[in-house]
Scaffold this motif. Structure first.
Motif, PDB file in Angstrom:
ATOM      1  N   THR A 121       0.854  -1.183   0.000  1.00 46.08           N
ATOM      2  CA  THR A 121       0.000   0.000   0.000  1.00 46.08           C
ATOM      3  C   THR A 121       0.891   1.234   0.000  1.00 46.08           C
ATOM      4  N   TRP A 122       0.300   2.378  -0.275  1.00 41.96           N
ATOM      5  CA  TRP A 122       1.047   3.635  -0.231  1.00 41.96           C
ATOM      6  C   TRP A 122       1.463   3.950   1.198  1.00 41.96           C
ATOM      7  N   LEU A 124       8.686   8.322   5.773  1.00 40.21           N
ATOM      8  CA  LEU A 124       7.803   9.484   5.811  1.00 40.21           C
ATOM      9  C   LEU A 124       6.499   9.073   6.495  1.00 40.21           C
ATOM     10  N   THR A 125       5.780  10.024   7.054  1.00 37.20           N
ATOM     11  CA  THR A 125       4.438   9.724   7.529  1.00 37.20           C
ATOM     12  C   THR A 125       3.558   9.596   6.289  1.00 37.20           C
ATOM     13  N   HIS A 126       2.439   8.889   6.426  1.00 37.90           N
ATOM     14  CA  HIS A 126       1.615   8.732   5.228  1.00 37.90           C
ATOM     15  C   HIS A 126       1.054  10.069   4.753  1.00 37.90           C
ATOM     16  N   GLU A 127       0.761  10.964   5.699  1.00 37.60           N
ATOM     17  CA  GLU A 127       0.271  12.290   5.291  1.00 37.60           C
ATOM     18  C   GLU A 127       1.297  13.011   4.420  1.00 37.60           C
ATOM     19  N   LYS A 150       0.806  14.464  -4.308  1.00 38.99           N
ATOM     20  CA  LYS A 150      -0.106  15.459  -4.888  1.00 38.99           C
ATOM     21  C   LYS A 150       0.694  16.557  -5.590  1.00 38.99           C
ATOM     22  N   ARG A 151       1.719  17.062  -4.892  1.00 37.50           N
ATOM     23  CA  ARG A 151       2.538  18.121  -5.485  1.00 37.50           C
ATOM     24  C   ARG A 151       3.271  17.623  -6.729  1.00 37.50           C
TER      25      ARG A 151
END
Lengths: 194, 194
Positions: free
Chosen positions: B157-158, B167-170, B177-178
């Motif tokens: 999964t991502w 990294l945190t998933h957020e 997105k960027r």
DNA sequence: CGTCCGCTTGACTCAGATCAAACTTGGTGG
DNA sequence: CCACCAAGTTTGATCTGAGTCAAGCGGACG
């Protein structure tokens, strides 16, 4: 196992060379001829992204053996570059393969060496997911303590230690200061007591 | 090489066991009996700092082989715990050692497996020193591309990917997105194109 | 004696962590 | 087949701590 050991073991089949300037040892796609080791200096292994930017996938320092995977692959999977002033040991793939086939003890030693690497790398990787500088420093130092000991002497410089654990040297020095202030460690020079 | 391969290779000398609850496979200092592999679930390897806090030095997931260093050591150097619901394969140290002594091809395969691990771990470690989330994501994805390809499908999964690259998933979702907004990649579900 | 480099501290900034919440999705079991 | 639950996905607001830039100190070494 370390470079010197391998040089001793391979005798005149190992060649040590000094590079005055930066030099490409191999390119991605080249036929694999040798495994390498750093006697003094530094080497970088690089790959390129689809976008064309360089990506450092490994930094080898004095004592390190690198490109071991050449033993099991026909071509290199990255570029290998040594920086100016570096002394590099070359270990011909064939010589190493012969040695491993004919000497069970050496084969086991070599295998052991890689298992230890895996262990070390895995724990260093886990270390990096500790966000807090203080906790990371404590964890990294703890892992370097010999069983039963509570004091250790750093191999390199604190600056080097900082980059090994993925901190800037400033962040490291501040973390050390706070840890000392909190009474979690004491140090003088390169000797630390936890 | 992966767990299943090793299970097939060792035949009835390998034992797969399911643990309903969390369970300690071995403790630091225990005599080494086995190397392990995860068929399903998760295991944690832990050590304890001088201060007494637990330190995770490795996380093994489905497909992973761990505690390989047991082959070369008399005792384990950390605690090994499996989480509830995990299927663990046990590979007796003696069986593995015999196999490696008697079967040169297997020995080479095993050695190859560890060399690949070293390679992967080293590059993952270098990856962590890329501070920018966007750059880190691009680099991590690039390393997973097969030579010549520009599209890939994620294994897990991502969210899992996020923690693999530290990294945190957020932070990951925002970086993605960027990157998409900047036209550096496109994705739908688990398929990405760079 | 001068230069280099590791060490140390200060001020400021900002990117990623954290906390929170909504929404999908997929699988389970009735 | 649908209700439901768990887990992944997505976005927002806020905060904090490590990075960055800057500068001074001191020891090693030629």
């Amino acid at each position: 196992m370390d470079v010197q050991e391998l040089i001793d073991r391979l005798g005149n089949q190992a060649r040590v060379e000094r590079f005055a300037a930066n030099n490409l040892l191999f390119r991605r796609g080249d036929a694999t001829r040798s495994v390498f080791g750093i006697v003094q200096g530094q080497a970088l292994l690089r790959r390129y992204t689809v976008e064309g930017t360089a990506l450092t996938i490994h930094r080898a320092f004095a004592g390190d053996i690198f490109a071991e995977a050449a033993l099991f692959s026909d071509v290199y999977h990255c570029d290998g570059e040594v920086l100016a002033g570096t002394h590099v040991a070359q270990f011909p793939k064939l010589a190493l393969q012969n040695l491993m086939q004919n000497d069970q003890v050496f084969a086991a030693t070599f295998c052991h060496h890689m298992a230890s690497q895996v262990q070390r790398l895995r724990s260093n990787l886990e270390l990096r997911s500790i966000r807090s500088a203080e906790d990371r420093v404590m964890a990294a130092l703890s892992l370097r303590l010999r069983e039963g000991q509570s004091r250790l002497e750093l191999n390199g410089t604190w600056k080097g230690f900082a980059s090994e654990i993925g901190l800037t040297h400033e962040a490291l020095y501040r973390a050390l200061k706070r840890l000392q202030a909190g009474g979690r460690l004491t140090r003088s020079g390169r000797v630390v007591e936890i």
